[in-house]
Each structure stands twice: as structure tokens, then as C-alpha cells.
Design a protein around this motif. Structure first.
Motif, mmCIF file in Angstrom:
data_model
loop_
_atom_site.group_PDB
_atom_site.id
_atom_site.type_symbol
_atom_site.label_atom_id
_atom_site.label_comp_id
_atom_site.label_asym_id
_atom_site.label_seq_id
_atom_site.Cartn_x
_atom_site.Cartn_y
_atom_site.Cartn_z
ATOM 1 N N ASN A 35 0.842 -1.195 0.000
ATOM 2 C CA ASN A 35 0.000 0.000 0.000
ATOM 3 C C ASN A 35 0.878 1.246 0.000
ATOM 4 O OD1 ASN A 35 -2.551 -1.314 0.140
ATOM 5 N ND2 ASN A 35 -2.173 -1.732 2.293
ATOM 6 N N LYS A 36 0.441 2.269 -0.724
ATOM 7 C CA LYS A 36 1.189 3.526 -0.778
ATOM 8 C C LYS A 36 0.266 4.692 -0.446
ATOM 9 C CE LYS A 36 4.751 1.991 -4.018
ATOM 10 N NZ LYS A 36 5.542 2.302 -5.231
ATOM 11 N N TYR A 37 0.799 5.648 0.306
ATOM 12 C CA TYR A 37 0.029 6.827 0.711
ATOM 13 C C TYR A 37 0.853 8.076 0.430
ATOM 14 C CZ TYR A 37 -2.289 3.218 3.532
ATOM 15 O OH TYR A 37 -2.917 2.083 3.961
ATOM 16 N N VAL A 38 0.182 9.145 0.011
ATOM 17 C CA VAL A 38 0.820 10.450 -0.146
ATOM 18 C C VAL A 38 0.013 11.447 0.685
ATOM 19 C CG1 VAL A 38 1.509 12.283 -1.718
ATOM 20 C CG2 VAL A 38 1.654 9.905 -2.469
ATOM 21 N N LEU A 39 0.666 12.046 1.680
ATOM 22 C CA LEU A 39 0.004 12.962 2.604
ATOM 23 C C LEU A 39 0.607 14.350 2.505
ATOM 24 C CD1 LEU A 39 0.168 10.571 5.692
ATOM 25 C CD2 LEU A 39 -1.767 10.835 4.142
ATOM 26 N N THR A 40 -0.215 15.371 2.628
ATOM 27 C CA THR A 40 0.263 16.755 2.666
ATOM 28 C C THR A 40 -0.072 17.344 4.035
ATOM 29 O OG1 THR A 40 -0.087 17.017 0.283
ATOM 30 C CG2 THR A 40 0.166 19.025 1.594
ATOM 31 N N VAL A 41 0.952 17.801 4.737
ATOM 32 C CA VAL A 41 0.789 18.284 6.109
ATOM 33 C C VAL A 41 0.051 19.619 6.140
ATOM 34 C CG1 VAL A 41 2.008 18.973 8.206
ATOM 35 C CG2 VAL A 41 2.879 17.078 6.825
ATOM 36 N N ARG A 98 4.800 -0.222 14.042
ATOM 37 C CA ARG A 98 4.907 -0.440 12.588
ATOM 38 C C ARG A 98 5.374 0.830 11.894
ATOM 39 N NH1 ARG A 98 6.441 -3.227 8.520
ATOM 40 N NH2 ARG A 98 4.979 -3.569 6.821
ATOM 41 N N ILE A 99 4.897 1.982 12.340
ATOM 42 C CA ILE A 99 5.324 3.251 11.748
ATOM 43 C C ILE A 99 6.821 3.464 11.940
ATOM 44 C CG2 ILE A 99 5.160 5.766 12.040
ATOM 45 C CD1 ILE A 99 2.137 5.319 12.543
ATOM 46 N N LYS A 100 7.329 3.183 13.138
ATOM 47 C CA LYS A 100 8.766 3.338 13.400
ATOM 48 C C LYS A 100 9.588 2.407 12.516
ATOM 49 C CE LYS A 100 8.382 5.063 18.131
ATOM 50 N NZ LYS A 100 8.622 4.798 19.579
ATOM 51 N N GLU A 101 9.077 1.198 12.294
ATOM 52 C CA GLU A 101 9.764 0.255 11.404
ATOM 53 C C GLU A 101 9.827 0.804 9.979
ATOM 54 O OE1 GLU A 101 7.538 -3.296 11.736
ATOM 55 O OE2 GLU A 101 8.456 -3.944 13.623
ATOM 56 N N LEU A 102 8.706 1.369 9.515
ATOM 57 C CA LEU A 102 8.653 1.918 8.156
ATOM 58 C C LEU A 102 9.631 3.077 7.995
ATOM 59 C CD1 LEU A 102 4.781 1.865 7.582
ATOM 60 C CD2 LEU A 102 6.467 0.321 6.572
ATOM 61 N N VAL A 103 9.713 3.942 9.015
ATOM 62 C CA VAL A 103 10.646 5.071 8.961
ATOM 63 C C VAL A 103 12.081 4.560 8.939
ATOM 64 C CG1 VAL A 103 11.505 7.094 10.198
ATOM 65 C CG2 VAL A 103 9.042 6.661 10.086
ATOM 66 N N LYS A 104 12.376 3.601 9.789
ATOM 67 C CA LYS A 104 13.733 3.048 9.870
ATOM 68 C C LYS A 104 14.150 2.368 8.575
ATOM 69 C CE LYS A 104 16.558 0.071 12.844
ATOM 70 N NZ LYS A 104 16.547 -0.825 14.039
ATOM 71 N N GLU A 105 13.195 1.756 7.885
ATOM 72 C CA GLU A 105 13.475 1.039 6.636
ATOM 73 C C GLU A 105 13.407 1.956 5.414
ATOM 74 O OE1 GLU A 105 10.415 -1.846 6.884
ATOM 75 O OE2 GLU A 105 11.396 -3.009 8.488
ATOM 76 N N ASN A 106 13.335 3.284 5.655
ATOM 77 C CA ASN A 106 13.282 4.287 4.574
ATOM 78 C C ASN A 106 12.055 4.134 3.679
ATOM 79 O OD1 ASN A 106 15.763 5.495 5.337
ATOM 80 N ND2 ASN A 106 16.882 3.888 4.250
ATOM 81 N N ASN A 107 10.955 3.647 4.287
ATOM 82 C CA ASN A 107 9.695 3.567 3.550
ATOM 83 C C ASN A 107 8.814 4.790 3.789
ATOM 84 O OD1 ASN A 107 9.751 1.066 2.094
ATOM 85 N ND2 ASN A 107 9.698 -0.003 4.060
ATOM 86 N N PRO A 151 4.989 -2.140 2.762
ATOM 87 C CA PRO A 151 5.136 -3.431 2.076
ATOM 88 C C PRO A 151 4.236 -4.488 2.682
ATOM 89 C CG PRO A 151 7.275 -2.532 2.761
ATOM 90 C CD PRO A 151 6.206 -1.738 3.461
ATOM 91 N N ALA A 152 3.829 -5.420 1.852
ATOM 92 C CA ALA A 152 3.015 -6.529 2.348
ATOM 93 C C ALA A 152 3.822 -7.357 3.329
ATOM 94 C CB ALA A 152 2.543 -7.399 1.182
ATOM 95 N N LEU A 153 3.203 -7.753 4.433
ATOM 96 C CA LEU A 153 3.868 -8.609 5.402
ATOM 97 C C LEU A 153 3.939 -10.035 4.872
ATOM 98 C CD1 LEU A 153 2.144 -7.341 8.661
ATOM 99 C CD2 LEU A 153 4.470 -6.838 7.906
#
Length: 302
Positions: free
Chosen positions: A3-9, A31-40, A65-67
């Protein structure tokens, strides 16, 4: 499926992880911290730390990414099957059973039991929940409909989406009511202060619960709830929100409550159109023994 998301603050001076948690309520903080750490997670096409303070106008791209699917093994676990044909199964799930494998519950689930019973289950995109079209919580008992093939799954999911099926729950809740019935229309999302909980939040998903008071006792009431939507922990969150938490609920209720094995919540009635014949099917099951015992005690002390 990725899944992909594009957000505007639109609001500034909030940490990146907190901002994403508020916007993407289906993702846990871990999960969010994992995504940030993995450069996602990219802010203006650059990697940032979770502590980065977002600014108005920042464009944030999130790739989830899909688990890896869990390997699900058949297990010889008894099932209380209420109805079965070539397309659907209706099962009475006992209190204490998880519906499908997940982190912390890799086996001994309803899906493990179903796979032992039959290999004819509709495949799911995630792989670890074949046949499952809707869920109830581990400590909630009652009726679930299971799809045995793809057309049945599509039909049952469509009925859920268009609110044409019937789901009635029985619950023992704290307190008494001045009204005979009511409707709770309040959006539900991840609790911003406790990621293990859901809550009524402004940016949550639409959630509607109708309730009817069946009996009232000293300090408790027996109610019937009808779901118009199917959010995680919906009845438990909504009843706590209006000051009548479900008795025995370890997450949303008080410590002083009825003794049991978790929340006194039971999916008593399930109705739907048969995916192949179009015939209306409706099933009803009584609550588990401990539910009936506590009700009898409350009636005696009335």
C-alpha cells in the motif's frame, strides 16, 4: 499487497511518527517506526527520523510493504458448526478463541480448526485468513459466516459493505438506562494515547451502533446491539463512550465488574442471503454458559 500513501501536512510542530499515527489509524506506532527506519517514509523525497517535526506543506510518501504471510497449519480443534453447504459455513465461535493467526496468536485459531475440517475455503489476499469475511474479538462468542469459495466470499463481503446482512449481539453492560433504545453514531480510530486500544476520535472511520435495552438489574443491564458498521471493538468502544462499558471488558471497562472470561458480549443472531441461491438464511445461538449464569444471578438480585 503493498500500500502507498501520499500525505500533505496541514498542521506543523508535531513529530513525524505522531502525525502518521493520527493520519493512518490502521498502522501501529511500532509499525510506523519500522517503516521510517526502513526508509519507507519520505518527507519531501528525503528520509527523516521519527522525531522530525513536520511542517505545513510537507509532502510525505509512505510505502507499506506486504507482510510475509504466516504459515497456517490445520489443527484438530472441535467446531460448533451451525450450518454448512458447498458455499458457506456458519460457526458458533467459543469465547477465548482467536479468529485467525496474527502476531502473538500463531495457532489454535478458528482458521486452524477450519482447515482441519475442510480444505474448501475461499483464499484471502493475506493468506492467513482463508474463508474469513468478518471477525469477532477473541473473548466475544457467537456466530460467524465463512466463505468456501471465491464467489461466496465476494457475495458475503458485498452484503457486509452494503449493510444488507443482519448481526445482533447480546451484551451485559454497566449501569442502567433512562431510554429504551438508542443509536451511537461516533467515528472510531486508533487511540492516540494507547495503540492497543481503539477510541472515538474525530478523524476515525464512521461507526454506527443501534442498541435496545432488554432487561435492567442492580448496576447492570442486558442490551441488544445491532451493527450498521463493523469497526474493531465497535460495541465495546461505543458502549464505554456513552458510559455503559461492557461488563468484564479488560480494555474499556472498570476493574470492578462481573467475574468471567472477558467481556460479556455474544454474537447471537446472524442473517444473510445465500451467495448462490439468494435465499435468506438466519441463525440464532444462545450465549455461553458463563453468560447465562451471570444473567441468572443478576435476575435473582434484581
Amino acid at each position: 499487497m503493498t500500500n502507498k500513501y501520499v500525505l500533505t501536512v496541514k498542521d506543523s510542530s508535531i513529530r513525524l511518527d505522531k502525525y502518521l499515527a493520527s493520519e493512518l489509524s490502521d498502522l501501529s506506532r511500532t509499525r510506523i517506526k519500522e517503516l521510517v527506519k526502513e526508509n519507507n517514509v519520505l518527507v519531501n523525497d528525503k528520509s527523516e527520523k521519527v522525531s522530525y517535526k513536520v511542517q505545513v506543506g510537507d509532502e510525505i510518501k509512505v510505502t507499506v510493504p506486504a507482510l510475509e504471510p504466516l504459515a497456517v497449519e490445520p489443527e484438530d480443534i472441535p467446531l460448533d458448526i451451525i450450518y454448512e453447504d458447498d458455499d458457506v459455513i456458519v460457526v458458533n465461535k467459543p469465547q477465548g478463541m482467536v479468529v485467525h493467526p496474527a502476531a502473538g496468536h500463531p495457532n489454535h485459531t478458528l482458521v486452524n480448526a477450519l482447515l482441519y475440517h475442510t480444505r474448501d475455503l475461499a483464499q484471502s489476499p493475506e493468506g492467513f485468513r482463508p474463508g474469513i469475511v468478518h471477525r469477532i474479538d477473541k473473548d466475544t462468542s457467537g456466530l460467524l459466516m465463512i466463505a468456501k469459495n471465491a464467489p461466496a466470499r465476494e457475495s458475503l463481503e458485498d452484503q457486509l459493505a452494503h449493510k444488507t446482512n443482519k448481526r445482533l449481539y447480546l451484551a451485559i453492560v454497566h449501569g442502567n438506562f433512562s431510554e429504551e433504545a438508542g443509536t451511537i453514531d461516533a467515528p472510531i480510530g486508533r487511540n492516540p494515547f494507547d495503540r492497543k486500544k481503539m477510541a472515538v476520535v474525530e478523524k476515525g472511520k464512521s461507526a454506527v451502533t443501534h442498541f435496545k435495552v432488554l432487561e435492567q438489574f442492580k448496576d447492570y443491564s442486558l442490551i441488544q446491539c445491532q451493527l450498521e458498521t463493523g469497526r474493531t471493538h465497535q460495541i465495546r468502544v461505543h458502549m464505554a463512550y456513552i458510559g455503559h462499558p461492557v461488563a468484564g471488558d479488560p480494555l474499556y471497562g472498570p476493574r470492578k465488574t462481573l467475574k468471567g472470561n472477558g467481556q460479556f458480549l455474544h454474537a447471537a443472531v446472524l442473517g444473510f442471503k445465500h451467495p448462490k441461491t439468494g435465499e435468506w438464511l438466519e441463525f440464532k445461538v444462545d450465549p455461553p454458559k458463563i453468560f447465562e449464569e451471570r444473567l441468572a444471578e443478576l435476575r435473582k438480585s434484581k
